[in-house]
Scaffold this active site. Structure first.
Site, PDB file in Angstrom:
ATOM      1  N   HIS A 229       0.831  -1.202   0.000  1.00 38.39           N
ATOM      2  CA  HIS A 229       0.000   0.000   0.000  1.00 38.39           C
ATOM      3  C   HIS A 229       0.871   1.261   0.000  1.00 38.39           C
ATOM      4  O   HIS A 229       0.408   2.330   0.390  1.00 38.39           O
ATOM      5  CB  HIS A 229      -0.919   0.019   1.223  1.00 38.39           C
ATOM      6  N   HIS A 230       2.136   1.123  -0.448  1.00 36.61           N
ATOM      7  CA  HIS A 230       3.007   2.306  -0.460  1.00 36.61           C
ATOM      8  C   HIS A 230       2.500   3.341  -1.455  1.00 36.61           C
ATOM      9  O   HIS A 230       2.789   4.532  -1.332  1.00 36.61           O
ATOM     10  CB  HIS A 230       4.456   1.924  -0.768  1.00 36.61           C
TER      11      HIS A 230
ATOM     12  N   LYS B 159      -2.738  -2.636  -7.923  1.00 37.89           N
ATOM     13  CA  LYS B 159      -2.976  -3.002  -9.321  1.00 37.89           C
ATOM     14  C   LYS B 159      -2.473  -4.403  -9.602  1.00 37.89           C
ATOM     15  O   LYS B 159      -1.380  -4.766  -9.176  1.00 37.89           O
ATOM     16  CB  LYS B 159      -2.229  -2.012 -10.238  1.00 37.89           C
TER      17      LYS B 159
ATOM     18  N   LYS C 291      -2.899  -8.939  -6.871  1.00 38.75           N
ATOM     19  CA  LYS C 291      -3.206 -10.021  -7.808  1.00 38.75           C
ATOM     20  C   LYS C 291      -4.450 -10.740  -7.326  1.00 38.75           C
ATOM     21  O   LYS C 291      -4.742 -10.787  -6.126  1.00 38.75           O
ATOM     22  CB  LYS C 291      -2.056 -11.026  -7.897  1.00 38.75           C
TER      23      LYS C 291
ATOM     24  N   SER D 190      -1.938  -0.451 -18.844  1.00 39.31           N
ATOM     25  CA  SER D 190      -3.094  -0.413 -17.941  1.00 39.31           C
ATOM     26  C   SER D 190      -3.149   0.922 -17.199  1.00 39.31           C
ATOM     27  O   SER D 190      -4.220   1.478 -16.956  1.00 39.31           O
ATOM     28  CB  SER D 190      -3.026  -1.565 -16.937  1.00 39.31           C
TER      29      SER D 190
END
Length: 475
Positions: free
Chosen positions: A69-70, A75, A111, A367
């Site tokens: 969560h840096h 994604k 993921k 993306s």
């Protein structure tokens, strides 16, 4: 045998990444506990949910892992496979974190996976499973434009992403940025042109850049450039096919292609388009008229070649076959195709390995472009295309006046054309892959690191540390 090894002596997929991380950590001066925080997965969501398939109710096993969560959102793709398990999804989420950092894409890694075989399930039932999985993610706040943004992976594509978007929109109606909750969508639903071939094209750009470095090419006895290089590609899925096509168009010689059922070989080169058409018509690459069959896929990896591109599964090059690999360059188009033991063997042999955490980052890069497009609500090229065409028209008048020579119709079209969305996307991807390559190489030289993989991990970890420090999390 180590507790992290399986019966064949190979390390678990996640442990392979940890070993590579630990090698890189030796070049970083920071408290060990902080490195452990970067290495660990932040959130692991394992779920079981019922879906009615036919007359029976099946309990589906699924995962979504947020490694870091840096940066937010997280994604990462969603894969459908009977081989899906927690170790695999955690590993792939970690790889996503490191990939994003290397190519300066502002996401944390994630993921997802659903343990099903999409080949044996009807489209109707796959849709049921996909929509239910999406609703489970929404319940736990594991999906959203600023939270966690899935994408296609093995066994999924535009169809599944459109179902995810539609389900999210139905449960989060009124969210003006809902399109950005998932990428890899059809262009008609907010997708971006160039996404499908992005990973394969990124592989091409990365290897092409390496082949332009005289020092590296001379170290393995090769000439500079891609033209004439003999290439073997394992895997003719989305990544392998597009990579093979771009290499073929650039003048490289694809001498072998390998799939699950076996491989085909022609020393003079294979026409990738013809092979793909043969695969489509016959369900197999074997018995292609212009090549000879190789019964065992793994044997194709051991053929004499300049460049080997494993573009399918993890751990296909291991301690038992690494010594038989004859390629001078290996480009990791797949995730984790080389085990740590094999890595050391190949390194001693002087093989240049272009690591997965850099080389297959093309997909997440494009993306990112799609996500930005969805948040801005403007198609790439819409605002500047006509302006650029008008400027080019004036430029053409100057050329005619100065040169006083006729310009062909084709030349006029080329000069006058403004940038299309796919032009801008590919340009951005090319620039990203070139910059990432040189940052890795510069760090490798400055710290005197022996290989690109360790240098890539060092670069990635340093960027993550920098992000945490900017947030004031690290003391």
């Amino acid at each position: 045998m180590s507790k992290n090894q399986n019966k064949t002596g190979s390390y678990s997929f996640f442990n392979c990444i940890e070993k590579n991380f630990d090698k890189a950590a030796q070049f970083i001066s920071i408290e060990k506990g902080l490195l452990e925080q970067i290495k660990a997965c932040n959130s692991v969501y394992r779920m079981h949910f019922p879906v009615k398939i036919g007359k029976e109710i099946k309990v589906i096993e699924a995962y979504r892992v947020q490694h870091s969560h840096h940066k937010l959102p997280c994604k990462g793709g969603i894969r459908y496979s009977m081989k899906v398990n927690q170790d695999e999804i955690m590993t792939l989420a970690a790889l996503m974190t490191y990939k994003c950092a290397i190519v300066d894409v502002p996401f944390g890694g994630a993921k997802g996976g659903i343990k099903i075989d999409p080949q044996t399930i009807s489209s109707e039932n796959i849709e049921k499973i996909t929509r239910r999985y999406t609703s489970e993610l929404i319940k736990k706040n594991f999906i959203g434009p600023g939270i966690d943004v899935p994408a296609p992976d093995y066994g999924t594509g535009e169809r599944e992403m459109s179902w995810i978007f539609d389900t999210f929109l139905s449960l989060r109606s009124g969210d003006v940025d809902a399109l950005a909750c998932v990428t890899g969508k059809p262009v008609s639903q907010g997708g971006v042109r160039g996404r499908k071939e992005a990973t394969g094209l990124g592989v091409f750009y990365g290897i092409r850049e390496l082949c332009h470095v005289k020092e590296d090419m001379y170290s393995v006895g090769l000439d500079v450039g891609l033209v004439g290089k003999k290439i073997i590609i394992q895997g003719l899925g989305n990544v392998g096919y597009h990579a093979a096509s771009f290499f073929h168009e650039s003048g490289a010689i694809i001498i072998a292609l390998a799939e699950r059922e076996g491989a085909i070989y022609n020393e003079k080169g294979l026409n990738v388009s013809k092979v793909f058409l043969h695969l489509k018509n016959n369900g197999s690459i074997l018995n292609f008229p212009e090549a000879k069959n190789i019964k065992k896929t793994e044997k194709a990896l051991e053929l004499e070649c300049d460049i080997l591109i494993p573009a399918a599964l993890e751990n296909v090059i291991h301690k038992n076959n690494a010594n038989r690999i004859k390629a001078k360059i290996i480009g990791e188009a797949a995730n984790g195709p080389i085990t740590p033991e094999a890595d050391e063997i190949l390194d001693k042999k002087g093989v240049i390995i272009v690591p997965d955490i850099y080389l297959n980052a093309g997909g997440v890069t494009v993306s990112y472009f799609e996500w930005l497009k969805n948040l801005s609500h403007v198609r790439y090229g819409r605002m500047e295309k006509k302006f650029r065409e008008n400027v080019n028209a004036e430029f053409l008048k100057v050329i005619k006046t100065v040169c006083k020579k006729p310009i062909s119709i084709e030349e006029k079209k080329m000069i006058l054309r403004g940038p299309r969305e796919i032009d801008l996307v590919r340009s951005g991807l090319e620039d990203t892959m070139i910059n990432g390559f040189h940052k890795i190489c510069d760090l490798k030289k400055s710290l005197k690191i022996g290989n690109m993989r360790t240098a890539a991990f060092v670069l990635s970890i340093n960027k993550i540390i920098d992000s945490y420090e900017r947030l004031g999390i690290f003391p």
